[in-house]
Design a protein around this motif. Structure first.
Motif, PDB file in Angstrom:
ATOM      1  N   SER A   1       0.828  -1.192   0.000  1.00  0.00           N
ATOM      2  CA  SER A   1       0.000   0.000   0.000  1.00  0.00           C
ATOM      3  C   SER A   1       0.870   1.252   0.000  1.00  0.00           C
ATOM      4  O   SER A   1       2.053   1.210   0.305  1.00  0.00           O
ATOM      5  N   GLU A   2       0.259   2.390  -0.340  1.00  0.00           N
ATOM      6  CA  GLU A   2       1.004   3.654  -0.367  1.00  0.00           C
ATOM      7  C   GLU A   2       1.541   3.991   1.014  1.00  0.00           C
ATOM      8  O   GLU A   2       2.662   4.451   1.159  1.00  0.00           O
ATOM      9  N   GLN A   3       0.763   3.735   2.052  1.00  0.00           N
ATOM     10  CA  GLN A   3       1.187   4.031   3.419  1.00  0.00           C
ATOM     11  C   GLN A   3       2.390   3.191   3.817  1.00  0.00           C
ATOM     12  O   GLN A   3       3.271   3.663   4.501  1.00  0.00           O
ATOM     13  N   ALA A   4       2.442   1.935   3.385  1.00  0.00           N
ATOM     14  CA  ALA A   4       3.542   1.060   3.758  1.00  0.00           C
ATOM     15  C   ALA A   4       4.843   1.511   3.109  1.00  0.00           C
ATOM     16  O   ALA A   4       5.919   1.198   3.584  1.00  0.00           O
ATOM     17  N   GLY A   5       4.789   2.254   2.017  1.00  0.00           N
ATOM     18  CA  GLY A   5       5.985   2.691   1.320  1.00  0.00           C
ATOM     19  C   GLY A   5       6.615   3.956   1.892  1.00  0.00           C
ATOM     20  O   GLY A   5       7.719   4.311   1.530  1.00  0.00           O
ATOM     21  N   ARG A   6       5.947   4.655   2.782  1.00  0.00           N
ATOM     22  CA  ARG A   6       6.478   5.885   3.354  1.00  0.00           C
ATOM     23  C   ARG A   6       7.409   5.574   4.514  1.00  0.00           C
ATOM     24  O   ARG A   6       7.127   4.713   5.335  1.00  0.00           O
ATOM     25  N   SER A   7       8.496   6.317   4.581  1.00  0.00           N
ATOM     26  CA  SER A   7       9.468   6.116   5.649  1.00  0.00           C
ATOM     27  C   SER A   7       9.164   7.039   6.821  1.00  0.00           C
ATOM     28  O   SER A   7       9.257   8.263   6.686  1.00  0.00           O
ATOM     29  N   PRO A   8       8.821   6.468   7.963  1.00  0.00           N
ATOM     30  CA  PRO A   8       8.564   7.317   9.134  1.00  0.00           C
ATOM     31  C   PRO A   8       9.840   8.038   9.587  1.00  0.00           C
ATOM     32  O   PRO A   8       9.784   9.181  10.031  1.00  0.00           O
ATOM     33  N   ARG A   9      10.979   7.382   9.449  1.00  0.00           N
ATOM     34  CA  ARG A   9      12.240   8.008   9.843  1.00  0.00           C
ATOM     35  C   ARG A   9      12.501   9.246   8.987  1.00  0.00           C
ATOM     36  O   ARG A   9      12.845  10.311   9.502  1.00  0.00           O
TER      37      ARG A   9
ATOM     38  N   GLY B   1      10.349  11.103   7.308  1.00  0.00           N
ATOM     39  CA  GLY B   1       9.380  12.159   7.604  1.00  0.00           C
ATOM     40  C   GLY B   1       9.677  12.885   8.901  1.00  0.00           C
ATOM     41  O   GLY B   1       9.644  14.122   8.951  1.00  0.00           O
ATOM     42  N   MET B   2       9.979  12.137   9.939  1.00  0.00           N
ATOM     43  CA  MET B   2      10.251  12.764  11.236  1.00  0.00           C
ATOM     44  C   MET B   2      11.552  13.554  11.202  1.00  0.00           C
ATOM     45  O   MET B   2      11.615  14.674  11.710  1.00  0.00           O
ATOM     46  N   CYS B   3      12.579  12.986  10.597  1.00  0.00           N
ATOM     47  CA  CYS B   3      13.867  13.679  10.536  1.00  0.00           C
ATOM     48  C   CYS B   3      13.780  14.937   9.671  1.00  0.00           C
ATOM     49  O   CYS B   3      14.366  15.967  10.011  1.00  0.00           O
ATOM     50  N   ALA B   4      13.044  14.872   8.578  1.00  0.00           N
ATOM     51  CA  ALA B   4      12.878  16.047   7.724  1.00  0.00           C
ATOM     52  C   ALA B   4      12.128  17.148   8.471  1.00  0.00           C
ATOM     53  O   ALA B   4      12.456  18.335   8.335  1.00  0.00           O
ATOM     54  N   ALA B   5      11.152  16.773   9.271  1.00  0.00           N
ATOM     55  CA  ALA B   5      10.412  17.763  10.055  1.00  0.00           C
ATOM     56  C   ALA B   5      11.321  18.445  11.071  1.00  0.00           C
ATOM     57  O   ALA B   5      11.278  19.668  11.238  1.00  0.00           O
ATOM     58  N   VAL B   6      12.159  17.655  11.742  1.00  0.00           N
ATOM     59  CA  VAL B   6      13.084  18.228  12.720  1.00  0.00           C
ATOM     60  C   VAL B   6      14.041  19.195  12.028  1.00  0.00           C
ATOM     61  O   VAL B   6      14.268  20.317  12.496  1.00  0.00           O
ATOM     62  N   LEU B   7      14.614  18.779  10.899  1.00  0.00           N
ATOM     63  CA  LEU B   7      15.559  19.643  10.188  1.00  0.00           C
ATOM     64  C   LEU B   7      14.891  20.919   9.681  1.00  0.00           C
ATOM     65  O   LEU B   7      15.493  22.001   9.708  1.00  0.00           O
ATOM     66  N   SER B   8      13.661  20.817   9.216  1.00  0.00           N
ATOM     67  CA  SER B   8      12.961  21.999   8.715  1.00  0.00           C
ATOM     68  C   SER B   8      12.705  23.006   9.826  1.00  0.00           C
ATOM     69  O   SER B   8      12.943  24.212   9.661  1.00  0.00           O
ATOM     70  N   LEU B   9      12.235  22.538  10.959  1.00  0.00           N
ATOM     71  CA  LEU B   9      12.015  23.432  12.095  1.00  0.00           C
ATOM     72  C   LEU B   9      13.337  23.994  12.611  1.00  0.00           C
ATOM     73  O   LEU B   9      13.427  25.163  12.987  1.00  0.00           O
ATOM     74  N   GLU B  10      14.357  23.172  12.602  1.00  0.00           N
ATOM     75  CA  GLU B  10      15.676  23.619  13.039  1.00  0.00           C
ATOM     76  C   GLU B  10      16.215  24.709  12.111  1.00  0.00           C
ATOM     77  O   GLU B  10      16.827  25.679  12.556  1.00  0.00           O
ATOM     78  N   GLY B  11      15.961  24.560  10.818  1.00  0.00           N
ATOM     79  CA  GLY B  11      16.390  25.573   9.858  1.00  0.00           C
ATOM     80  C   GLY B  11      15.762  26.923  10.148  1.00  0.00           C
ATOM     81  O   GLY B  11      16.416  27.967  10.056  1.00  0.00           O
ATOM     82  N   ILE B  12      14.493  26.904  10.514  1.00  0.00           N
ATOM     83  CA  ILE B  12      13.805  28.155  10.851  1.00  0.00           C
ATOM     84  C   ILE B  12      14.420  28.779  12.102  1.00  0.00           C
ATOM     85  O   ILE B  12      14.722  29.978  12.138  1.00  0.00           O
ATOM     86  N   VAL B  13      14.650  27.975  13.129  1.00  0.00           N
ATOM     87  CA  VAL B  13      15.210  28.488  14.384  1.00  0.00           C
ATOM     88  C   VAL B  13      16.625  29.022  14.168  1.00  0.00           C
ATOM     89  O   VAL B  13      16.972  30.106  14.649  1.00  0.00           O
ATOM     90  N   VAL B  14      17.438  28.282  13.423  1.00  0.00           N
ATOM     91  CA  VAL B  14      18.808  28.728  13.171  1.00  0.00           C
ATOM     92  C   VAL B  14      18.793  30.011  12.344  1.00  0.00           C
ATOM     93  O   VAL B  14      19.574  30.937  12.596  1.00  0.00           O
ATOM     94  N   GLY B  15      17.909  30.085  11.376  1.00  0.00           N
ATOM     95  CA  GLY B  15      17.797  31.308  10.588  1.00  0.00           C
ATOM     96  C   GLY B  15      17.407  32.501  11.443  1.00  0.00           C
ATOM     97  O   GLY B  15      17.926  33.607  11.264  1.00  0.00           O
TER      98      GLY B  15
ATOM     99  N   GLY C   1      12.378   6.219  14.260  1.00  0.00           N
ATOM    100  CA  GLY C   1      12.024   5.940  12.870  1.00  0.00           C
ATOM    101  C   GLY C   1      12.618   4.624  12.382  1.00  0.00           C
ATOM    102  O   GLY C   1      11.954   3.849  11.692  1.00  0.00           O
ATOM    103  N   ARG C   2      13.878   4.379  12.723  1.00  0.00           N
ATOM    104  CA  ARG C   2      14.509   3.095  12.346  1.00  0.00           C
ATOM    105  C   ARG C   2      13.767   1.921  12.986  1.00  0.00           C
ATOM    106  O   ARG C   2      13.557   0.891  12.343  1.00  0.00           O
ATOM    107  N   ARG C   3      13.373   2.089  14.238  1.00  0.00           N
ATOM    108  CA  ARG C   3      12.662   1.014  14.935  1.00  0.00           C
ATOM    109  C   ARG C   3      11.311   0.736  14.266  1.00  0.00           C
ATOM    110  O   ARG C   3      10.927  -0.416  14.062  1.00  0.00           O
ATOM    111  N   ILE C   4      10.587   1.811  13.922  1.00  0.00           N
ATOM    112  CA  ILE C   4       9.296   1.639  13.252  1.00  0.00           C
ATOM    113  C   ILE C   4       9.488   0.947  11.909  1.00  0.00           C
ATOM    114  O   ILE C   4       8.731   0.037  11.552  1.00  0.00           O
TER     115      ILE C   4
END
Length: 126
Positions: free
Chosen positions: A2-10, A12-26, A105-108
């Motif tokens: 399924s489409e859901q099974a193909g998404r990587s939780p790691r 998605g979560m890591c990209a979210a952290v980096l995106s928010l971090e980019g805003i804070v660092v900026g 994410g790796r564990r999931i």
């Protein structure tokens, strides 16, 4: 699969952290330029450069090299505390969020793969 099974939780979560971090660092760039003994040019180069690196690395998370670069970004964010002491705390928080997102994410992903392998094995036994 399924489409859901193909998404990587790691990813998605890591990209979210980096995106928010980019805003804070900026947003730390004006603080660096006004409250510390750093020249405006250095503040812009370091602050906006690291912010841009966060966004670039978030886009690189399709490969394991992207995750390695993510760890480097975390070290750099904590090291930014040498210029803006508050970044020791904020960088540490984001490093902890990154580590949590990475390892959880790796564990999931591992448990999802085990479940799919189990389901594939039980469906062929019927």
């Amino acid at each position: 699969m399924s489409e859901q099974a193909g998404r990587s939780p790691r990813r998605g979560m890591c990209a979210a952290v980096l995106s928010l971090e980019g805003i804070v660092v900026g947003l730390s760039t004006p603080v660096m330029a006004t409250l510390s003994d750093v020249s405006l040019g250095t503040a812009l180069a370091v602050g906006l450069g690291l912010a841009a690196a966060c966004f670039v690395v978030a886009g690189m998370l399709r490969s394991e090299a992207g995750y390695a670069a993510g760890w480097v970004v975390q070290v750099a964010a904590v090291a930014l505390g040498l210029l803006v002491p508050a970044m020791f705390v904020l960088g540490g928080i984001f490093a902890a969020l990154w580590a949590t997102a990475y390892f959880l994410g790796r564990r999931i992903e591992r448990e999802r793969a085990e479940r799919l392998a189990y389901e594939a094995g039980t469906s062929t036994d019927s």
